[in-house]
Design an enzyme around this catalytic site. Structure first.
Site, PDB file in Angstrom:
ATOM      1  N   GLU A 100       0.841  -1.202   0.000  1.00  0.00           N
ATOM      2  CA  GLU A 100       0.000   0.000   0.000  1.00  0.00           C
ATOM      3  C   GLU A 100       0.876   1.252   0.000  1.00  0.00           C
ATOM      4  OE1 GLU A 100      -2.501   1.413  -0.743  1.00  0.00           O
ATOM      5  OE2 GLU A 100      -4.002   1.561   0.822  1.00  0.00           O
ATOM      6  N   ASP A 101       0.380   2.320  -0.615  1.00  0.00           N
ATOM      7  CA  ASP A 101       1.142   3.565  -0.630  1.00  0.00           C
ATOM      8  C   ASP A 101       1.168   4.237   0.742  1.00  0.00           C
ATOM      9  OD1 ASP A 101      -1.564   4.196  -0.723  1.00  0.00           O
ATOM     10  OD2 ASP A 101      -1.424   5.550  -2.448  1.00  0.00           O
ATOM     11  N   ASP A 104      -3.608   6.025   6.232  1.00  0.00           N
ATOM     12  CA  ASP A 104      -4.027   7.319   6.759  1.00  0.00           C
ATOM     13  C   ASP A 104      -4.971   7.069   7.941  1.00  0.00           C
ATOM     14  OD1 ASP A 104      -4.376  10.105   6.784  1.00  0.00           O
ATOM     15  OD2 ASP A 104      -5.996  10.042   5.325  1.00  0.00           O
ATOM     16  N   PHE A 154      -0.926  16.472   3.418  1.00  0.00           N
ATOM     17  CA  PHE A 154      -1.306  15.730   2.217  1.00  0.00           C
ATOM     18  C   PHE A 154      -0.098  15.659   1.299  1.00  0.00           C
ATOM     19  CE2 PHE A 154      -3.343  14.656  -1.761  1.00  0.00           C
ATOM     20  CZ  PHE A 154      -4.286  13.729  -1.336  1.00  0.00           C
ATOM     21  N   ARG A 167       1.297  11.262  -9.804  1.00  0.00           N
ATOM     22  CA  ARG A 167       1.744   9.894  -9.525  1.00  0.00           C
ATOM     23  C   ARG A 167       3.133   9.640 -10.118  1.00  0.00           C
ATOM     24  NH1 ARG A 167      -2.745   7.045  -7.565  1.00  0.00           N
ATOM     25  NH2 ARG A 167      -4.746   7.571  -8.501  1.00  0.00           N
TER      26      ARG A 167
HETATM   27  P1  IMP Z   1      -7.281   5.553   4.705  1.00  0.00           P
HETATM   28  O1  IMP Z   1      -8.438   4.638   4.451  1.00  0.00           O
HETATM   29  O2  IMP Z   1      -7.752   6.844   5.326  1.00  0.00           O
HETATM   30  O3  IMP Z   1      -6.163   4.942   5.477  1.00  0.00           O
HETATM   31  O4  IMP Z   1      -6.770   6.019   3.310  1.00  0.00           O
HETATM   32  C1  IMP Z   1      -5.930   5.308   2.576  1.00  0.00           C
HETATM   33  C2  IMP Z   1      -5.908   5.810   1.157  1.00  0.00           C
HETATM   34  O5  IMP Z   1      -6.149   7.216   1.085  1.00  0.00           O
HETATM   35  C3  IMP Z   1      -4.555   5.582   0.556  1.00  0.00           C
HETATM   36  O6  IMP Z   1      -4.507   4.366  -0.105  1.00  0.00           O
HETATM   37  C4  IMP Z   1      -4.417   6.763  -0.374  1.00  0.00           C
HETATM   38  O7  IMP Z   1      -4.908   6.416  -1.644  1.00  0.00           O
HETATM   39  C5  IMP Z   1      -5.292   7.836   0.182  1.00  0.00           C
HETATM   40  N1  IMP Z   1      -4.492   8.873   0.880  1.00  0.00           N
HETATM   41  C6  IMP Z   1      -4.406   9.067   2.199  1.00  0.00           C
HETATM   42  N2  IMP Z   1      -3.575  10.085   2.506  1.00  0.00           N
HETATM   43  C7  IMP Z   1      -3.112  10.538   1.320  1.00  0.00           C
HETATM   44  C8  IMP Z   1      -2.177  11.580   0.966  1.00  0.00           C
HETATM   45  O8  IMP Z   1      -1.587  12.296   1.784  1.00  0.00           O
HETATM   46  N3  IMP Z   1      -1.964  11.721  -0.367  1.00  0.00           N
HETATM   47  C9  IMP Z   1      -2.551  10.953  -1.322  1.00  0.00           C
HETATM   48  N4  IMP Z   1      -3.410   9.973  -1.028  1.00  0.00           N
HETATM   49  C10 IMP Z   1      -3.702   9.767   0.292  1.00  0.00           C
HETATM   50 MG    MG Z   2      -4.554   4.336  -2.233  1.00  0.00          MG
END
Ligand code: IMP
Ligand code: MG
Length: 177
Positions: A100-101, A104, A154, A167
């Site tokens: 995963e990237d 969050d 972000f 990207r």
């Molecule tokens: P979560 O469900 O809130 O943990 O979000 C995860 C997803 O949100 C990641 O796979 C990203 O695609 C996106 N995301 C969360 N933070 C960022 C950020 O700072 N930049 C770009 N994408 C983000």
């Molecule tokens: Mg993502």
């Protein structure tokens, strides 16, 4: 050059640091999966670069698949998580690592772990995330292989996007809307 590129902020993690970190992560994965079959599942699209660089450092055989969930629109999280692309492989009884990237709030990864275990029947699901924003966590998720912890900003680049832009950047940079 698109106007939006003028809004790019400071470099948070440069490409060399990313590559060094990936070598460390690859070493750990190699040790943990020396004689085991491993399935790497990249969460598209954000993880496409991380997964590619990770396998180029891995000196063990791997099986690769991709999955895609939609969860983000702009910088605001959409409540609903929806499958956009399902796995092609049968992972029943297999040990998998989700690549995963960024983690969050943890909501997406929590959903993915449950999906892979309960619906797809994976025997074990580990998480490999390049970035971690611990201050934003809503749901606790274990991160077995972690790249960098970052503040509540972000970020874009190295696979991560803002409305599909950025990207392609080699480094992770701040983006201020
Ligand atoms: P979560 O469900 O809130 O943990 O979000 C995860 C997803 O949100 C990641 O796979 C990203 O695609 C996106 N995301 C969360 N933070 C960022 C950020 O700072 N930049 C770009 N994408 C983000
Ligand atoms: Mg993502």
């Amino acid at each position: 050059m698109q106007e939006i590129y003028k809004k790019l902020g400071k470099v948070v993690i440069d490409y060399n640091s990313i590559k060094e970190k990936i070598k460390e992560i690859a070493c750990k994965i190699e040790q943990d999966y020396k004689n085991k079959e491993i399935v790497l599942i990249g969460n598209l699209k954000g993880a496409f670069r991380f997964l590619a660089d990770l396998v180029s450092e891995l000196n063990i055989p791997v099986i690769i698949d991709f999955i895609a969930f939609a969860s983000y629109i702009g910088t605001h999280q959409d409540e609903r998580i929806r499958i956009v692309k399902d796995l092609k492989l049968d992972i029943e009884g297999k040990e998998v690592i989700v690549v995963e990237d960024i983690i969050d709030t943890g909501v997406t990864m929590d959903y993915i772990i449950k999906y892979l275990k309960e619906i797809k029947g994976a025997k074990e699901v580990k998480i490999c995330a390049l970035l971690d924003k611990p201050s934003r966590r809503v749901v606790e998720v274990p991160i077995h292989y972690k790249g960098f912890e970052i503040d509540d900003i972000f970020v874009v680049g190295y696979g991560l996007d803002y409305n599909e832009y950025f990207r392609e950047l080699n480094e992770v940079r701040e983006f201020i809307e």
